[in-house]
Scaffold this motif. Structure first.
Motif, mmCIF file in Angstrom:
data_model
loop_
_atom_site.group_PDB
_atom_site.id
_atom_site.type_symbol
_atom_site.label_atom_id
_atom_site.label_comp_id
_atom_site.label_asym_id
_atom_site.label_seq_id
_atom_site.Cartn_x
_atom_site.Cartn_y
_atom_site.Cartn_z
ATOM 1 N N LEU A 1 -2.295 -6.527 2.757
ATOM 2 C CA LEU A 1 -3.401 -5.672 2.332
ATOM 3 C C LEU A 1 -3.209 -5.226 0.887
ATOM 4 N N SER A 2 -4.328 -4.952 0.231
ATOM 5 C CA SER A 2 -4.320 -4.408 -1.127
ATOM 6 C C SER A 2 -5.078 -3.098 -1.128
ATOM 7 N N ALA A 3 -4.751 -2.220 -2.068
ATOM 8 C CA ALA A 3 -5.439 -0.931 -2.178
ATOM 9 C C ALA A 3 -5.392 -0.461 -3.619
ATOM 10 N N ALA A 4 -6.399 0.309 -3.983
ATOM 11 C CA ALA A 4 -6.415 1.016 -5.262
ATOM 12 C C ALA A 4 -6.296 2.493 -4.945
ATOM 13 N N GLU A 5 -5.324 3.152 -5.540
ATOM 14 C CA GLU A 5 -5.100 4.577 -5.307
ATOM 15 C C GLU A 5 -5.172 5.330 -6.630
ATOM 16 N N ARG A 6 -6.171 6.185 -6.739
ATOM 17 C CA ARG A 6 -6.303 7.033 -7.932
ATOM 18 C C ARG A 6 -5.374 8.234 -7.765
ATOM 19 N N ILE A 7 -4.512 8.460 -8.721
ATOM 20 C CA ILE A 7 -3.601 9.603 -8.662
ATOM 21 C C ILE A 7 -4.400 10.850 -9.040
ATOM 22 N N VAL A 8 -4.421 11.818 -8.135
ATOM 23 C CA VAL A 8 -5.171 13.057 -8.340
ATOM 24 C C VAL A 8 -4.307 14.067 -9.080
ATOM 25 N N ALA A 9 -3.067 14.237 -8.634
ATOM 26 C CA ALA A 9 -2.189 15.232 -9.263
ATOM 27 C C ALA A 9 -0.724 14.888 -9.006
ATOM 28 N N VAL A 10 0.094 15.234 -9.978
ATOM 29 C CA VAL A 10 1.546 15.183 -9.837
ATOM 30 C C VAL A 10 2.014 16.588 -10.168
ATOM 31 N N SER A 11 2.439 17.321 -9.152
ATOM 32 C CA SER A 11 2.831 18.716 -9.325
ATOM 33 C C SER A 11 4.346 18.851 -9.360
ATOM 34 N N GLU A 12 4.875 19.076 -10.551
ATOM 35 C CA GLU A 12 6.320 19.310 -10.696
ATOM 36 C C GLU A 12 6.736 20.562 -9.926
ATOM 37 N N ALA A 13 5.920 21.614 -10.005
ATOM 38 C CA ALA A 13 6.260 22.893 -9.372
ATOM 39 C C ALA A 13 6.376 22.775 -7.854
ATOM 40 N N HIS A 14 5.535 21.913 -7.259
ATOM 41 C CA HIS A 14 5.531 21.778 -5.794
ATOM 42 C C HIS A 14 6.158 20.476 -5.322
ATOM 43 N N ARG A 15 6.629 19.655 -6.262
ATOM 44 C CA ARG A 15 7.202 18.348 -5.940
ATOM 45 C C ARG A 15 6.256 17.576 -5.024
ATOM 46 N N ARG A 16 5.002 17.474 -5.466
ATOM 47 C CA ARG A 16 3.940 16.896 -4.641
ATOM 48 C C ARG A 16 3.083 15.955 -5.482
ATOM 49 N N VAL A 17 2.805 14.795 -4.919
ATOM 50 C CA VAL A 17 1.882 13.832 -5.521
ATOM 51 C C VAL A 17 0.708 13.688 -4.566
ATOM 52 N N SER A 18 -0.505 13.734 -5.107
ATOM 53 C CA SER A 18 -1.694 13.508 -4.280
ATOM 54 C C SER A 18 -2.492 12.354 -4.869
ATOM 55 N N TRP A 19 -3.173 11.618 -3.995
ATOM 56 C CA TRP A 19 -3.943 10.449 -4.410
ATOM 57 C C TRP A 19 -5.114 10.235 -3.471
ATOM 58 N N SER A 20 -6.038 9.426 -3.942
ATOM 59 C CA SER A 20 -7.219 9.070 -3.174
ATOM 60 C C SER A 20 -7.345 7.555 -3.168
ATOM 61 N N ALA A 21 -7.331 6.970 -1.976
ATOM 62 C CA ALA A 21 -7.491 5.518 -1.867
ATOM 63 C C ALA A 21 -8.961 5.167 -1.958
ATOM 64 N N GLN A 22 -9.246 4.089 -2.649
ATOM 65 C CA GLN A 22 -10.613 3.623 -2.837
ATOM 66 C C GLN A 22 -10.754 2.281 -2.147
ATOM 67 N N SER A 23 -11.682 2.218 -1.173
ATOM 68 C CA SER A 23 -11.852 1.004 -0.391
ATOM 69 C C SER A 23 -13.252 0.961 0.192
#
Length: 132
Positions: free
Chosen positions: A54-76
Motif C-alpha cells: 500500500l501507498s499513502a500520502a500523509e500531511r504533517i499537521v504538527a510536530v510538538s517538541e513540548a509534548h513529544r507528539r507528531v500529528s498527521w492526516s492521511a490523504q486517500s
C-alpha cells in the motif's frame, strides 16, 4: 467517526524515541523499518510505501517538541477523514518509554484495516527502537 488508540512500552529512552519520531521524513529507517519501506518527504507531506504494497500520502499537521507528539492526516480516495498522532511518554524507568498512537477516521468501515496497520506499525517501532 471511528476512533482507537494503542500504547506500547519500548525499552529505549524517551529522548531516543522522540528523536526518531520527530524525524518525519526518515520513519522508514529510524522509526518503523520494515513496516514502511520507502518515504519521500517534501517538507509538508510524506509519501509512504508500506511493506504490504500500500501507498499513502500523509500531511504533517504538527510536530510538538513540548509534548513529544507528531500529528498527521492521511490523504486517500478511500478515506473521507483521517487524523492521527503518535506521542512519546515517560516509561516506568529512565531507560524505557511508552508510545501512544491515536487515530480517528471516516468511514467507520475502514477502522479494522487501519487498526491492523497501526498494531503492525507499533511492533515495527518496538523492534526498530529497541535495536538502537
Amino acid at each position: 467517526m471511528a476512533y482507537f488508540e494503542h500504547e506500547i512500552r519500548i525499552r529505549t529512552t524517551p529522548d531516543a524515541a522522540w528523536d526518531a519520531l520527530r524525524d518525519v521524513g526518515q520513519l522508514h529507517t529510524r522509526l518503523v523499518a520494515g513496516f514502511v519501506v520507502a518515504c519521500e518527504w517534501d517538507g509538508k507531506t510524506r509519501h509512504l510505501r508500506f511493506a504490504n504494497g500500500l501507498s499513502a500520502a500523509e500531511r504533517i499537521v504538527a510536530v510538538s517538541e513540548a509534548h513529544r507528539r507528531v500529528s498527521w492526516s492521511a490523504q486517500s480516495e478511500r478515506l473521507a477523514h483521517h487524523n492521527a498522532s503518535a506521542q512519546v511518554l515517560a516509561g516506568d524507568e529512565p531507560s524505557s518509554c511508552r508510545v501512544r498512537w491515536c487515530v480517528d477516521l471516516l468511514p467507520d468501515a475502514m477502522a479494522p484495516a487501519i487498526e491492523t496497520m497501526v498494531l503492525a506499525g507499533l511492533q515495527a517501532m518496538r523492534q526498530t527502537l529497541e535495536g538502537l
